[in-house]
Design an enzyme around this catalytic site. Structure first.
Site, PDB file in Angstrom:
ATOM      1  N   PRO A 132       0.769  -1.177   0.049  1.00 21.51           N
ATOM      2  CA  PRO A 132      -0.203   0.055  -0.057  1.00 21.51           C
ATOM      3  C   PRO A 132       0.947   1.268  -0.004  1.00 21.51           C
ATOM      4  O   PRO A 132       1.690   1.418   0.654  1.00 21.51           O
ATOM      5  CB  PRO A 132      -0.695  -0.231   1.279  1.00 21.51           C
ATOM      6  CG  PRO A 132      -0.124  -1.001   2.192  1.00 21.51           C
ATOM      7  CD  PRO A 132       0.390  -2.166   1.255  1.00 21.51           C
ATOM      8  N   ASN A 133       0.278   2.067  -0.790  1.00 20.83           N
ATOM      9  CA  ASN A 133       1.000   3.700  -0.756  1.00 20.83           C
ATOM     10  C   ASN A 133       2.343   3.584  -1.536  1.00 20.83           C
ATOM     11  O   ASN A 133       2.737   4.714  -1.911  1.00 20.83           O
ATOM     12  CB  ASN A 133       1.056   4.216   0.479  1.00 20.83           C
ATOM     13  CG  ASN A 133      -0.070   4.492   1.333  1.00 20.83           C
ATOM     14  OD1 ASN A 133      -0.761   5.047   0.713  1.00 20.83           O
ATOM     15  ND2 ASN A 133      -0.368   3.629   2.419  1.00 20.83           N
TER      16      ASN A 133
ATOM     17  N   GLU B 179      12.160  -9.568   2.439  1.00 23.75           N
ATOM     18  CA  GLU B 179      11.254  -8.334   3.028  1.00 23.75           C
ATOM     19  C   GLU B 179      12.327  -7.196   2.681  1.00 23.75           C
ATOM     20  O   GLU B 179      13.506  -7.284   3.201  1.00 23.75           O
ATOM     21  CB  GLU B 179      10.955  -8.504   4.118  1.00 23.75           C
ATOM     22  CG  GLU B 179       9.984  -7.389   4.708  1.00 23.75           C
ATOM     23  CD  GLU B 179       9.764  -7.488   6.439  1.00 23.75           C
ATOM     24  OE1 GLU B 179      10.391  -8.660   6.899  1.00 23.75           O
ATOM     25  OE2 GLU B 179       8.870  -6.717   6.923  1.00 23.75           O
TER      26      GLU B 179
ATOM     27  N   ARG C 198      11.920   5.543  12.677  1.00 25.23           N
ATOM     28  CA  ARG C 198      10.180   6.191  12.655  1.00 25.23           C
ATOM     29  C   ARG C 198       9.312   5.775  13.555  1.00 25.23           C
ATOM     30  O   ARG C 198       9.959   5.338  14.812  1.00 25.23           O
ATOM     31  CB  ARG C 198       9.624   5.873  11.333  1.00 25.23           C
ATOM     32  CG  ARG C 198      10.933   6.309  10.329  1.00 25.23           C
ATOM     33  CD  ARG C 198      10.422   5.826   8.706  1.00 25.23           C
ATOM     34  NE  ARG C 198       9.077   6.372   8.360  1.00 25.23           N
ATOM     35  CZ  ARG C 198       8.529   5.891   7.208  1.00 25.23           C
ATOM     36  NH1 ARG C 198       8.768   4.752   6.696  1.00 25.23           N
ATOM     37  NH2 ARG C 198       7.178   6.397   7.107  1.00 25.23           N
TER      38      ARG C 198
ATOM     39  N   ARG D  84       5.617  11.184  -3.842  1.00 27.40           N
ATOM     40  CA  ARG D  84       5.321  11.867  -2.630  1.00 27.40           C
ATOM     41  C   ARG D  84       6.321  11.500  -1.415  1.00 27.40           C
ATOM     42  O   ARG D  84       6.987  10.470  -1.665  1.00 27.40           O
ATOM     43  CB  ARG D  84       3.850  11.298  -2.191  1.00 27.40           C
ATOM     44  CG  ARG D  84       2.607  11.383  -2.986  1.00 27.40           C
ATOM     45  CD  ARG D  84       2.556  13.076  -3.466  1.00 27.40           C
ATOM     46  NE  ARG D  84       2.298  13.575  -2.188  1.00 27.40           N
ATOM     47  CZ  ARG D  84       2.592  15.065  -2.121  1.00 27.40           C
ATOM     48  NH1 ARG D  84       2.730  15.815  -3.177  1.00 27.40           N
ATOM     49  NH2 ARG D  84       2.458  15.601  -0.961  1.00 27.40           N
TER      50      ARG D  84
ATOM     51  N   ALA E 204       2.826  -0.740   4.823  1.00 22.85           N
ATOM     52  CA  ALA E 204       2.190  -0.824   6.188  1.00 22.85           C
ATOM     53  C   ALA E 204       1.607  -2.161   6.589  1.00 22.85           C
ATOM     54  O   ALA E 204       1.517  -2.542   7.695  1.00 22.85           O
ATOM     55  CB  ALA E 204       1.010   0.385   6.506  1.00 22.85           C
TER      56      ALA E 204
ATOM     57  N   HIS F 241      12.543  -2.869   3.269  1.00 26.12           N
ATOM     58  CA  HIS F 241      11.921  -1.681   3.773  1.00 26.12           C
ATOM     59  C   HIS F 241      13.078  -0.657   3.025  1.00 26.12           C
ATOM     60  O   HIS F 241      14.130  -0.611   3.349  1.00 26.12           O
ATOM     61  CB  HIS F 241      12.097  -1.518   5.252  1.00 26.12           C
ATOM     62  CG  HIS F 241      11.197  -2.455   5.889  1.00 26.12           C
ATOM     63  ND1 HIS F 241       9.945  -2.386   6.175  1.00 26.12           N
ATOM     64  CD2 HIS F 241      11.533  -3.740   6.479  1.00 26.12           C
ATOM     65  CE1 HIS F 241       9.467  -3.365   6.824  1.00 26.12           C
ATOM     66  NE2 HIS F 241      10.216  -3.964   7.155  1.00 26.12           N
ATOM     67  N   ILE F 242      12.348   0.541   2.326  1.00 27.54           N
ATOM     68  CA  ILE F 242      13.183   1.466   1.707  1.00 27.54           C
ATOM     69  C   ILE F 242      13.899   2.312   2.784  1.00 27.54           C
ATOM     70  O   ILE F 242      15.008   2.623   2.925  1.00 27.54           O
ATOM     71  CB  ILE F 242      12.322   2.345   0.713  1.00 27.54           C
ATOM     72  CG1 ILE F 242      11.852   1.400  -0.552  1.00 27.54           C
ATOM     73  CG2 ILE F 242      13.278   3.422   0.127  1.00 27.54           C
ATOM     74  CD1 ILE F 242      10.737   2.123  -1.463  1.00 27.54           C
ATOM     75  N   SER F 243      13.025   2.861   3.869  1.00 23.66           N
ATOM     76  CA  SER F 243      13.674   3.894   4.726  1.00 23.66           C
ATOM     77  C   SER F 243      14.062   2.781   5.916  1.00 23.66           C
ATOM     78  O   SER F 243      13.718   1.694   6.086  1.00 23.66           O
ATOM     79  CB  SER F 243      12.460   4.682   5.188  1.00 23.66           C
ATOM     80  OG  SER F 243      11.394   3.804   5.719  1.00 23.66           O
TER      81      SER F 243
ATOM     82  N   ASN G 202       8.075  -5.466  -0.604  1.00 19.68           N
ATOM     83  CA  ASN G 202       7.928  -4.443   0.318  1.00 19.68           C
ATOM     84  C   ASN G 202       6.373  -4.295   0.734  1.00 19.68           C
ATOM     85  O   ASN G 202       5.750  -3.621  -0.092  1.00 19.68           O
ATOM     86  CB  ASN G 202       8.376  -3.239  -0.613  1.00 19.68           C
ATOM     87  CG  ASN G 202       8.422  -1.845   0.403  1.00 19.68           C
ATOM     88  OD1 ASN G 202       7.660  -1.848   1.480  1.00 19.68           O
ATOM     89  ND2 ASN G 202       9.120  -0.863   0.081  1.00 19.68           N
TER      90      ASN G 202
ATOM     91  N   TYR H 189      11.339   8.433   1.210  1.00 17.81           N
ATOM     92  CA  TYR H 189      11.530   7.380   0.323  1.00 17.81           C
ATOM     93  C   TYR H 189      12.365   7.551  -0.914  1.00 17.81           C
ATOM     94  O   TYR H 189      12.473   6.641  -1.880  1.00 17.81           O
ATOM     95  CB  TYR H 189       9.979   6.682   0.091  1.00 17.81           C
ATOM     96  CG  TYR H 189       9.106   6.226   0.978  1.00 17.81           C
ATOM     97  CD1 TYR H 189       9.521   5.203   1.440  1.00 17.81           C
ATOM     98  CD2 TYR H 189       8.119   7.123   1.443  1.00 17.81           C
ATOM     99  CE1 TYR H 189       8.645   4.777   2.503  1.00 17.81           C
ATOM    100  CE2 TYR H 189       7.338   6.627   2.542  1.00 17.81           C
ATOM    101  CZ  TYR H 189       7.655   5.431   3.343  1.00 17.81           C
ATOM    102  OH  TYR H 189       7.095   5.111   4.192  1.00 17.81           O
TER     103      TYR H 189
END
Lengths: 137, 137, 137, 137, 137, 137, 137, 137, 137, 137, 137, 137
Positions: free
Chosen positions: B9-10, B95, B104, B17, B74, B97-99, B71, B22
């Site tokens: 998602p997103n 798996e 966070r 954005r 959420a 995660h870009i960031s 990826n 990201y």
């Protein structure tokens, strides 16, 4: 380009003990492979079972090297001092876990140092160190 | 060798954005780069904001592909159903995660899917996808 | 000025079921009232029981509308993906709860999306949507 | 119709201090605006930094007024005594938070009084008081 | 023998409000009954909604009276300052709860002052005050 | 009498994957057996990996059927929206778990939907569905 | 009027052991005093170290007696079965703690049975039993 | 230079009660000593058992004085309102604890106000106030 | 085939007390019905309020019977000893809860024995015992 | 009078790194200033990144010196061994934190050593060491 | 010298069941061995599955014997009543666990009785009883 | 047979400091006694306050000795690295605590190393070391 691989406590037994978790590759032999693969890189290696010795080494090279590849072993789960050392230096750090820690004890799921690292590579075996080198290139 | 990159998602907004988190690379362009770099690989791409659609896709390709690079966005933090889907298939999953999620929100530190994945690459930016491909090779 | 009202899961039953909690007003009729009250406003309505469909809709209108009035229903308590969608768009969002959630189950007291919303209106019944419109004016 | 606006601790500094959180409007001026907007309403104002004084005031007007608009400030997070006072009276209460408390300290996310209020308006700035008035009309 | 009954916040409404919880006896009338029952006792009464006023009163009589019967209301659950006041004085204190707090909200199960009191009488209604007097005799 | 069996995420793989946990019976064959055993019953079957599709289906038949037998899979542990859907309809629901979830991950011990179901049958294998039918008769 | 005093585990040692906590009064002698003080009352006494025996006794007299004065000792902190027994009977129960449990171990602050009792008397020593009798009169 | 010492609840008993914790020095006498030691300083003193009175005083002098030395007593552990007052003013605040709170009850280890203070001096007895003055010089 | 039904604490009151929770069927009459329904089965019944007696009985028949149907009542929530007894024997156990425990106190949601049972039937009333018999057949 | 200042891990970087947190004063220079200010004092300095070395030093001087000023850095938050060392010696210890730890990570709010120290000075910058010396005088 | 060995619930099955955890030695035979090894010792043995019976026995011999060796089984984890019994007697108690409980369920890591015992011997198998005898000698 | 006794941090002070907790026996003298008692045993002794030195020693002798008797002191409560070292070697380890840790601070109740040890002897004083030797024989 100068990169150091730092291994924490009990990782001197890598390739000798608990091969079902950590694999059977001897780290010395692996370092040779890496040096052949990346001949232009200045690759250094350091291992210690002493939290303080790891911090001393990070201070020593943390303002002149281009990358630190750190497998902090159990100290990643308990050492705020190590995390503070990483936060204090200039050299970016990539954290490595050989095994998939999320398949193991609950207390291995948390690492104090992750927050201060550039990135984390987990569970991809000893190959994780090489992927970290490529990430620095 | 058949590998699929699945984004959750997103992540359709990647490169458009929240570039400070990201990065600003458009994922379509990145896929082209990857295809050029690995011409012998059959690389597929899938993105959905629907948890169910991600599970359907994992079931569909999870017994015939050689690798899944996931990826989950959420959904990694909330979806046991997605984790069950990964546990049920044959294809190994890495798996991404870009960031660096450890910088966070607290709830981003836990992923239900990590346990069932071969490995996890976190915080190394969009390059993490390429490192995952190399890990499969 | 373009404003959209988005209702999440089970809110298609509004005015039909559990009237002691949510009141007995049919939402279609209520939309007509709002359009009469605010004739200059471009008011749109969307309802879905699918988390992914809500995210898709938020992406679709989240860069061109002037306001989103979102009653995310139960997804507010569980969906980080929805919260991420709100964080990613430009249009400001006001979160609505028809009932006073603090009089109900403990898990209804927390909402992942509140943090990313402009404001929250809780427990003022179906009139909460109208107050949100006034807040955008 | 008689409505009272009650402001709790530190809200006497509204419009003077911490303007980045609470805005720069002086509350006295705002009361004048409200009185002009709703000339038929009997509007009263009370502010105190004393928990006991707030309870005394709520007892005093809680059986004869038509509405209380209460910004309890920090006492909302800590005062069960204030919550008990609201539960004991007849006049309905609307709780107001000027800022979006879900973007601030963790301990500001819980309010003892919400449960006993008719509704809660959060994060819509000083306009929240006016929306509360409209909700009572 | 000098004994004081001290009632905390909202207990001025005793016998007037929420009779299903606290009963319908007016406390003034009850004081008269007690005075008749124990004519040789010097019985005093104090009520305040102000935490500070309760502390001031406890300091004032806490070195000369023979007993304090304290229904601290909600302040028992939140006030360490009140607990410190009790710990600092010489006069023994008996804590009273009119209702059975273990049948009510979870946060009413804990009292900061219990530890410093001689004893606690809970749920026996307004008669609890009389039992406390007998305990002091 | 009309009864529907609804299976949630990953249960399309029943009898195909993870046979050590869920057994090796194909659900289609099992439905035939049930239809033969209970010829007078109108038995329907629905499976989806989409949370929203499960909610839509529950709304659709929840006011006209006599019983729902629901194995919500992982959504039982995470979906308040699904629980709300069950709470909103008239048809009674029996929750089924094929495996004994109390022998598995900690997060499988909690189900949001149990509270709103008539009853729960856990760990009795695929036979649990038949026991649920008998409970409805 | 028939009242029974029930003492739980280790209370057979009352007056013999740990006198600094529980006082030095022998319970048999105390029963005689009570019988003299309340000659019209039918007073019974029961003590057991067996959780089951306490439950059996409560069932036995719980539909014909006028009051139970119960010092459940440690079983109050651990026995839901005892709490269920109290909830199931007609006779009202008053819970007694001889010592102030809030001055002792953390686990002594919680009692499963309080919720189902009419009231609780704590820390007033062996006199608490007499106060309970007066409360029943 | 203008400095104020503010003492919170129960600190009016300093030097009189609980001398084993707080020492036996009378605060009035101590103020005289401080005035002699720092003759050029404008030193003021304020004590109250009322949370609201402490907040009022902090507002009153918080924009004109050069330093506040605050021993908030028990209110430091419970008062978010006091913490908000400190956050709202210009004058820097040093928090004082006479005793070493880490040797006492668990709830004394947390202070809401520490975060907004310049510094904290704990356990150095009544001399802590003087060290705070020196820190301001 | 030999099956025993074992009922734990307070279940001797079944059909007599708290009928709104447990129904109004007398267990003796129910046993007769079951014996008629399953004439070939050797059905035994045991009830005790003593944790130790339940363990003794489980040891006694746990190596020779074909099935145990156990409603442990409150001991399911508190007794590790009972759970250990079940883990130690050969006979499979099915756990029964007459009421839907997920609609009741929070502490009734956890059972120590579930993990060691073959399955669990909850909330289906007294019919749950019969369903358990069918599951054993 | 003999006093030692002991600095823990990463404090060798004081005045060099992270100046926004710890200030820019070099500790060597600061020691000279202190020696000038207190010429009659025998002042010693020790720094180590090794937990064991800090313990060894504390044992060595802990029976002959008059005061230890200890900034344990991150070891204060994690080292029970260090806390035990302080508890075992005769020399009183004052704990120093240069920065206000209550403005930083949650895990910096707890110190294992505070309990065994005479006092704690936090957030007053490098001047905290001097205030500690004055406290020993 | 008089010593008693007391075994708690399920330990009557020792040497018969779950031999992989508890070993295969029959306790009767083991008692004979111990009696031969320590001929001058008066050794007694008691086993019960009843919490109350264990407490009764401890009271009975707890003022005349020289040592109690107690394997409380599961009651060690749940019984405050048993712990209170140990605290009330004169005879010192050594707690025994045959298996290493730290390798088993989380709830087996805590024992209410340890605090009141002289010492604890864990995981050294059935030999632990003999080591306890030697410790008493 | 070769056995080593390893003592962790602060245990060099054994017999010198805190005699009320650890007794007054000097460990050197105790070693002599042990050597006399077990003349055929090769007994070695090692003590360090350095976590890393303890790990180094465990690696060094962990593949050739017959037993390790380890009193890890405070490192048992905090060091996962030490626990990992024990898990990695062949020699069995018995964990010793001289005092009964369950009578002391809450954080002393948990040991990371217990899980990987053969057994644990707690609270039996310095004699625990000898019992451990006997257990190895």
């Amino acid at each position: 380009m100068k990169i150091i691989i730092i291994n924490g406590p009990n990782l001197n037994l890598l390739g000798i003990r608990e091969k079902h978790i950590y694999g059977d590759k001897n780290f010395g032999a692996y370092m040779c492979e890496l040096e052949e693969l990346y001949p232009k890189l200045k690759l250094e290696y350091f291992q210690s079972n002493h939290e303080g010795a790891l911090i001393d080494k990070i201070h020593e090279i943390g303002f002149s090297y281009d990358g630190i590849i750190l497998n902090a072993g159990a100290y990643g789960h308990t050492s705020i001092a190590l995390a503070d050392a990483i936060a204090a230096i200039n050299t970016p750090v990539i954290e490595i876990h050989i095994s998939n820690v999320y398949n193991r004890d609950r207390f291995r799921h948390h690492s104090f140092i992750s927050k201060h690292c550039k990135g984390i590579i987990t569970g991809l075996g000893i190959k994780g160190y090489e992927l970290a080198i490529q990430s620095f290139l």
